[in-house]
Design a protein around this motif. Structure first.
Motif, short mmCIF file in Angstrom:
data_model
loop_
_atom_site.label_atom_id
_atom_site.label_comp_id
_atom_site.label_asym_id
_atom_site.label_seq_id
_atom_site.Cartn_x
_atom_site.Cartn_y
_atom_site.Cartn_z
N ILE A 50 0.85 -1.18 0.00
CA ILE A 50 0.00 0.00 0.00
C ILE A 50 0.89 1.24 0.00
CG2 ILE A 50 -1.78 1.31 1.23
CD1 ILE A 50 -2.83 -1.33 2.35
N TRP A 51 0.75 2.03 -1.05
CA TRP A 51 1.50 3.28 -1.18
C TRP A 51 0.62 4.44 -0.75
CZ3 TRP A 51 6.35 2.07 -2.51
CH2 TRP A 51 6.58 0.93 -3.30
N VAL A 52 1.12 5.26 0.15
CA VAL A 52 0.38 6.44 0.58
C VAL A 52 1.26 7.66 0.33
CG1 VAL A 52 -0.84 7.58 2.46
CG2 VAL A 52 -0.75 5.08 2.39
N THR A 53 0.70 8.62 -0.41
CA THR A 53 1.41 9.88 -0.65
C THR A 53 0.53 11.04 -0.21
OG1 THR A 53 0.61 9.87 -2.93
CG2 THR A 53 2.84 9.03 -2.55
N VAL A 54 1.19 12.14 0.15
CA VAL A 54 0.45 13.34 0.52
C VAL A 54 0.40 14.26 -0.70
CG1 VAL A 54 2.48 14.49 1.51
CG2 VAL A 54 0.21 15.22 2.19
N GLY A 55 -0.80 14.75 -0.99
CA GLY A 55 -0.97 15.66 -2.11
C GLY A 55 -2.31 16.38 -1.97
N PHE A 56 -2.37 17.58 -2.47
CA PHE A 56 -3.57 18.41 -2.33
C PHE A 56 -4.16 18.73 -3.71
CE2 PHE A 56 -1.16 19.10 1.47
CZ PHE A 56 -2.09 19.33 2.47
N ASN A 57 -5.48 18.78 -3.78
CA ASN A 57 -6.11 19.42 -4.93
C ASN A 57 -6.51 20.83 -4.49
OD1 ASN A 57 -8.60 19.22 -3.54
ND2 ASN A 57 -9.05 17.24 -4.48
N GLU A 58 -7.06 21.58 -5.42
CA GLU A 58 -7.38 22.99 -5.10
C GLU A 58 -8.36 23.10 -3.93
OE1 GLU A 58 -5.92 25.55 -6.32
OE2 GLU A 58 -4.94 24.78 -8.13
N GLU A 59 -9.34 22.21 -3.91
CA GLU A 59 -10.33 22.24 -2.83
C GLU A 59 -9.70 21.94 -1.47
OE1 GLU A 59 -14.63 20.18 -1.66
OE2 GLU A 59 -13.58 19.57 -3.48
N ASP A 60 -8.81 20.93 -1.45
CA ASP A 60 -8.10 20.60 -0.21
C ASP A 60 -7.33 21.81 0.32
OD1 ASP A 60 -8.86 17.90 -0.47
OD2 ASP A 60 -7.02 17.39 -1.55
N TRP A 61 -6.59 22.45 -0.58
CA TRP A 61 -5.72 23.56 -0.18
C TRP A 61 -6.54 24.74 0.32
CZ3 TRP A 61 -0.85 23.32 1.07
CH2 TRP A 61 -0.08 24.48 1.15
N ALA A 62 -7.62 25.02 -0.40
CA ALA A 62 -8.49 26.13 0.00
C ALA A 62 -9.14 25.86 1.36
CB ALA A 62 -9.57 26.36 -1.06
N GLY A 63 -9.36 24.57 1.67
CA GLY A 63 -10.05 24.20 2.89
C GLY A 63 -9.16 23.96 4.10
N VAL A 64 -7.86 24.24 3.98
CA VAL A 64 -6.96 24.05 5.13
C VAL A 64 -7.44 24.91 6.29
CG1 VAL A 64 -4.64 24.48 6.01
CG2 VAL A 64 -4.93 23.36 3.79
N SER A 65 -7.66 24.28 7.43
CA SER A 65 -8.20 24.99 8.59
C SER A 65 -7.13 25.82 9.28
CB SER A 65 -8.76 23.97 9.58
OG SER A 65 -9.07 24.60 10.81
N PRO A 66 -7.50 27.02 9.74
CA PRO A 66 -6.54 27.82 10.52
C PRO A 66 -6.21 27.16 11.85
CG PRO A 66 -8.72 28.85 10.52
CD PRO A 66 -8.78 27.73 9.53
N HIS A 67 -7.03 26.20 12.27
CA HIS A 67 -6.76 25.49 13.52
C HIS A 67 -5.68 24.42 13.36
CE1 HIS A 67 -10.18 27.53 15.20
NE2 HIS A 67 -11.02 26.96 14.36
N ASN A 68 -5.41 24.03 12.12
CA ASN A 68 -4.38 23.03 11.86
C ASN A 68 -3.03 23.74 11.78
OD1 ASN A 68 -2.55 21.25 10.46
ND2 ASN A 68 -4.32 19.99 9.95
N LYS A 69 -2.28 23.67 12.87
CA LYS A 69 -1.06 24.47 12.99
C LYS A 69 -0.07 24.19 11.87
CE LYS A 69 2.46 25.77 16.34
NZ LYS A 69 2.99 25.57 17.70
N ALA A 70 0.17 22.91 11.58
CA ALA A 70 1.18 22.57 10.58
C ALA A 70 0.77 22.99 9.18
CB ALA A 70 1.46 21.07 10.62
N PHE A 71 -0.44 22.61 8.77
CA PHE A 71 -0.85 22.88 7.40
C PHE A 71 -1.19 24.35 7.17
CE2 PHE A 71 -1.41 18.26 7.48
CZ PHE A 71 -0.77 17.92 6.30
#
Length: 198
Positions: A50-71
């Motif tokens: 099982i390969w897992v990679t991290v990647g964002f689409n436009e919706e993911d990036w726009a939806g990054v929460s200000p509460h999520n310190k790292a992202f």
């Protein structure tokens, strides 16, 4: 430690071994040859890869929460537009050249540290009757720690391949590999893991 891992009930989960992440964690490229060798050993025994990679689409990036310190911190540093290195399907968010998915492998894209929170990894494991996982990837204090904690809470047998994980700081690796992970996982080298597949 159990003397074997049932290949039909075991998955090797490889996390975030992609150019963008490797470049962010100095020294992490040392795990790649060990992971290549472990993947080959697992394939030879019919273990699910099982390969897992991290990647964002436009919706993911726009939806990054200000509460999520790292992202939210990453977004503040890189801007509102989705940066190319993190773009899902792009070169930076794909596997490093030394590793290639094959037919029968599972490929998952996540947009958080842990693979269980933003993918259907749990369902993929459950429907295949998998009760044991081997974990490899970077970084140790991010995706690896998240994977171990979730899997332990859901009663998977967990093996961490100690030479297939890496963090920015060796002291963090030493604490997690030497003290934290052994409370919930078997921590052994990739060569030792390969010898357990049956």
């Amino acid at each position: 430690m159990t003397t074997t891992l049932d290949s039909k009930k075991t998955a090797l989960i490889v996390l975030d071994i992609q150019p963008t992440i490797i470049s962010m964690i100095p020294g992490s490229e040392v795990v790649i040859p060990h992971i290549v060798k472990l993947v080959d050993a697992a394939r030879a025994k019919g273990v699910q890869i099982i390969w897992v990679t991290v990647g964002f689409n436009e919706e993911d990036w726009a939806g990054v929460s200000p509460h999520n310190k790292a992202f939210s911190g990453a977004k503040a540093a890189m801007g509102e537009s989705l940066p190319e290195p993190f773009k899902a399907g792009g070169a930076g968010a794909s596997l490093v050249p030394e590793l290639k998915a094959q037919k029968g492998d599972v490929e998952l894209r996540k947009n958080r540290f842990g693979p269980f929170s933003s993918t259907d990894l749990h369902e993929q494991l459950t429907k295949r009757g998998i009760d044991s996982i081997v974990v490899a990837g970077v970084k140790t204090s991010g995706c690896v720690l998240s994977t171990v904690r979730y899997a332990a809470d859901h009663d998977f047998k967990i093996v961490v391949a100690s030479d297939c994980v890496k963090d920015k700081d060796q002291a963090i690796d030493d604490v997690l590999i030497g003290k934290v992970f052994p409370e919930q996982a078997h921590v052994i080298t990739s060569d030792e893991v390969a010898g357990l597949f049956q």
